[in-house]
Design an enzyme around this catalytic site. Structure first.
Site, PDB file in Angstrom:
ATOM      1  N   GLU A   1       0.819  -1.208   0.000  1.00 14.93           N
ATOM      2  CA  GLU A   1       0.000   0.000   0.000  1.00 14.93           C
ATOM      3  C   GLU A   1       0.857   1.263   0.000  1.00 14.93           C
ATOM      4  OE1 GLU A   1      -3.159   0.265  -0.348  1.00 14.93           O
ATOM      5  OE2 GLU A   1      -3.958  -1.728   0.099  1.00 14.93           O
TER       6      GLU A   1
ATOM      7  N   ASP B   1      -5.692  -9.843  -7.522  1.00 11.15           N
ATOM      8  CA  ASP B   1      -6.019  -9.006  -8.668  1.00 11.15           C
ATOM      9  C   ASP B   1      -4.834  -8.397  -9.400  1.00 11.15           C
ATOM     10  OD1 ASP B   1      -5.520  -7.502  -6.419  1.00 11.15           O
ATOM     11  OD2 ASP B   1      -7.231  -6.166  -6.620  1.00 11.15           O
TER      12      ASP B   1
ATOM     13  N   GLU C   1     -12.404   0.602  -9.641  1.00 10.90           N
ATOM     14  CA  GLU C   1     -12.075  -0.385 -10.673  1.00 10.90           C
ATOM     15  C   GLU C   1     -13.003  -0.336 -11.888  1.00 10.90           C
ATOM     16  OE1 GLU C   1     -10.007  -1.205  -7.127  1.00 10.90           O
ATOM     17  OE2 GLU C   1     -12.191  -1.146  -7.380  1.00 10.90           O
TER      18      GLU C   1
ATOM     19  N   ARG D   1       0.676   3.827  -3.233  1.00 15.94           N
ATOM     20  CA  ARG D   1       0.066   5.125  -2.946  1.00 15.94           C
ATOM     21  C   ARG D   1       1.106   6.226  -2.779  1.00 15.94           C
ATOM     22  NH1 ARG D   1      -5.545   4.405   0.357  1.00 15.94           N
ATOM     23  NH2 ARG D   1      -5.759   2.137   0.283  1.00 15.94           N
TER      24      ARG D   1
END
Length: 701
Positions: free
Chosen positions: A252, A401, A574, A256
């Protein structure tokens, strides 16, 4: 007459004189018909500070009018009252993008398009007078902060003879960003989390990590938000310090924070005309603020890769430069998280010349591929200790994913010079078609299921919202970012590519169906589907409906199942991400229209009262929806950015020139040069992806 949803969110935007004049005019309005105007017009609370430096912004600010309002407040007068609300509020975000969350409590009455509307001449005259008074002037809202004014008639703004003014719609996305950002700026500046309803912030580290600020930098650049960007840069320069005894999630923080800094560096140096700053750095190594911060953070995060296998530890302590195993999942790292840091570190390596960044993330791909995944589909956990997979859970939802997303994007990032990643992508896509694609029982919608117990076990008809990144990524893989029309002219076009584009279209249609299914028009976090038993193979004939019948008893609804625990909406990007890719690649306008419908639903159901911006929903399948006091950072860095790009001309960040990381941060494509290389080769593979060892005896013979 179609209402502007922003009318629901703007109030308290004019002063005492205009207010009194409006009240005087209001008293002359003729009330007629069964749908008479609601004449309630109470004095706004929390009037703007007319002496404040932000007066101009306050004058055009807007906020939500939620479920706390009287059910009588639904006439045109109420729309007018909605024009006069204050702004600014704060919200929060959960730390992990890749993991589903449950949320919860309430807001809105009825969607604006279902509320009664009236066309009274007296009302129109009243509205016209208010227009003359400037009530409907929303102030500067364009991407360059100059005085372009949004019209008050929402869907007719710029519409003429069936054509929509996409620039106007794009400006309204900018307004949504401004409201969200300014609410955060007013109530939670510098904090990592923002809670819009309670108007509070919270840090995830003692001094803060810039979680919202850094994640939003490139959105502000693209939207040309110069003054807001200047404030953010000042905070980076004076307050952002990674020397903190704090454990952070490796993945993360990479996508980010590192991705946000690198994208800001790229855009500010490559496109200096966007949000230009008078004191901006020239981009020279050692002088560029964004790159300096990125290098510092990268040096700390790369410590997570110091594991026995080369697979990164799930977390890293920033001050100690030390990787930390996951506290859950038996200490295993997430496969998606380990394999979704490559774009960022490769670009950082290119900028700094530090080969170590490149080699560490390339090693991860070699280790994962060495596990001999069947048909290119990988379990969602692996151990950093030995590099082996944990369990057999196969899915394209959480924890799986973006592994697949970064296969094709790594190939594109280095200008298609690393064919190993194209091969791995192609292998995985065929595996998805073989093992995970099936069709719903009633209407034959195309879905991607899960294999929680391995590829030989039962298919679960469950799709996380996260899976909806896939149709756009398929289309990107087919054309490389070119338009479909351009790609079809190339000698490489084939029947296989034709089938993959069809799959992308069908999956995009299903993802949009998850929005059409809910009461608010905003998709649930997880949707289950009713499928045949046994599940139909991808090769089975199927013919889903072209459109979603609005009838609540329509047959197609029988195929969708949203469980109460899965009904939350976290402002995820998404689906609109895939809409952007599908629009840019196919040129089919329906994808833009779907994005517009989605945007209106966000405006209508997630806005927070009294200038709070926008929030997540605890239940998106009831009206009024239950709200969660939390604004995701990816609402600013992805969802609104993708909508802005969807409504923008296609030459803004052309898809054949950039790669966009999994947090929506654009990075450039580049040549590797002599310093960098893939550094590993795939071993020969058998029919199902297994490694075929070389037979030494045959070579000797």
């Amino acid at each position: 007459m179609i209402r502007d949803p922003f009318d629901i969110h703007r109030k308290k935007a004019f002063g005492t004189t205009a207010f009194r004049a409006a009240q005087s005019v209001k008293e002359t309005v003729v009330q007629a018909g069964t749908d008479a105007l609601d004449m309630s017009f109470s004095v706004p609370r929390n009037l703007p500070n007319f002496n404040a430096a932000g007066r101009e912004l306050e004058d055009r600010a807007w906020s939500s009018v939620s479920g706390s309002r009287s059910t009588k407040s639904k006439g045109i007068m109420d729309e007018v009252q909605g024009r006069v609300t204050g702004l600014f509020d704060k919200n929060a975000l959960p730390m992990y993008k890749d993991k589903p969350y449950l949320y919860a409590p309430s807001m809105r009455r009825r969607p604006w398009w279902r509320r009664k509307r009236i066309l009274l001449s007296g009302a129109l005259g009243f509205l016209y007078l208010l227009h003359l008074l400037g009530v409907f002037s929303s102030g500067p809202t364009s991407a360059n902060d100059e005085g372009h004014k949004a019209g008050w008639l929402w869907d007719s703004a710029g519409q003429e003879k069936g054509k929509h003014d996409w620039n106007k719609r794009r400006e309204l996305v900018v307004e949504a960003f401004q409201l969200s950002w300014d609410a955060y700026e007013r109530y939670a500046w510098g904090y990592d989390e923002f809670h819009p309803v309670s108007k509070k912030g919270r840090n995830m580290a003692p001094k803060g990590l810039g979680w919202i600020i850094v994640d939003s930098l490139d959105t502000m650049i693209l939207m040309n938000q110069t003054s807001r960007l200047q404030h953010a840069r000042e905070w980076l320069s004076t307050s952002l310090n990674y020397e903190q005894d704090q454990d952070v999630n490796t993945f993360e923080t990479t996508i980010r924070m590192l991705g946000g800094l690198l994208a800001a560096h790229y855009l500010s140096t490559e496109f200096p005309e966007l949000a230009p700053l008078s004191d901006d750095d020239p981009g020279t190594p050692g002088e560029d603020l964004y790159l300096e911060k990125a290098r510092d953070l990268g040096d700390r995060l790369i410590s997570a890769f110091e594991s026995p296998s080369g697979i990164p530890w799930a977390s890293v302590n920033l001050e100690q430069f030390k990787g930390i195993p996951s506290h859950d999942d038996g200490g295993a790292s997430s496969t998606a998280e380990a394999a979704t840091v490559q774009l960022e570190f490769k670009y950082l390596a290119k900028l700094t010349g530090e080969k170590n960044f490149w080699d560490k993330v390339e090693k991860v791909m070699e280790v994962i591929d060495g596990n001999q995944a069947q048909d290119g589909l990988v379990p969602i956990f692996l151990y950093a200790t030995n590099g082996q997979f944990r369990g057999q859970n196969i899915r394209l939802g959480s924890r799986g994913d973006s592994y697949y997303e970064y296969l094709i994007k790594q190939y594109l990032q280095t200008n298609q010079k690393e064919p190993v990643y194209l091969e791995m992508w192609d292998e995985s896509l065929q595996g998805v078609r073989k093992h995970l694609v099936t069709y719903t029982e009633t209407s034959q919608f195309t879905i991607i299921g899960e294999r929680p117990d391995g590829l030989e076990q039962a298919l679960s008809p469950k799709m996380d919202h996260l899976v909806c990144f896939y149709p756009g990524t398929i289309a990107l893989g087919v054309t490389g970012g070119l338009t479909e029309k351009e790609a079809r002219k190339l000698p490489t076009w084939s029947q296989k590519k034709e089938e993959e584009m069809q799959l992308a279209r069908e999956l995009m249609h299903t993802c949009w169906g998850t929005y059409k299914y809910t009461a608010t028009g905003l998709a649930a976090e997880i949707t289950h589907f009713k499928i045949a038993e046994p599940p139909l193979p991808e090769s089975a004939p199927h013919n889903p409906p072209d459109a979603f019948d609005e009838d609540p008893d329509a047959a197609w609804r029988n195929d969708f199942i949203v469980k109460p625990a899965d009904s939350h909406n976290l402002q995820r990007p998404e689906t609109v991400e895939s809409l952007l890719y599908m629009w840019r690649i196919t040129g089919e306008e329906k994808y833009r229209e779907w994005g517009w419908e989605m945007f209106k639903s966000f405006m209508n159901y997630t806005a927070v009262e009294e200038g709070g911006g926008f929030t997540s929903l605890g239940n998106a399948n009831v009206i009024p929806p239950k709200i969660k006091d939390n604004m995701e950072s990816f609402w600013l860095s992805e969802t609104l950015k993708y909508m802005y790009l969807l409504f923008s001309p296609n030459d803004l960040l052309p898809l054949d020139k950039v790669v966009i990381n999994t947090e929506g941060h654009p990075l450039p494509r580049f040549d590797m040069g002599r310093l960098f290389s893939t550094g590993w080769q795939r071993k020969p593979r058998g029919q199902h992806g297994e490694v075929v060892e070389k037979d030494a005896t045959k070579d000797d013979a």
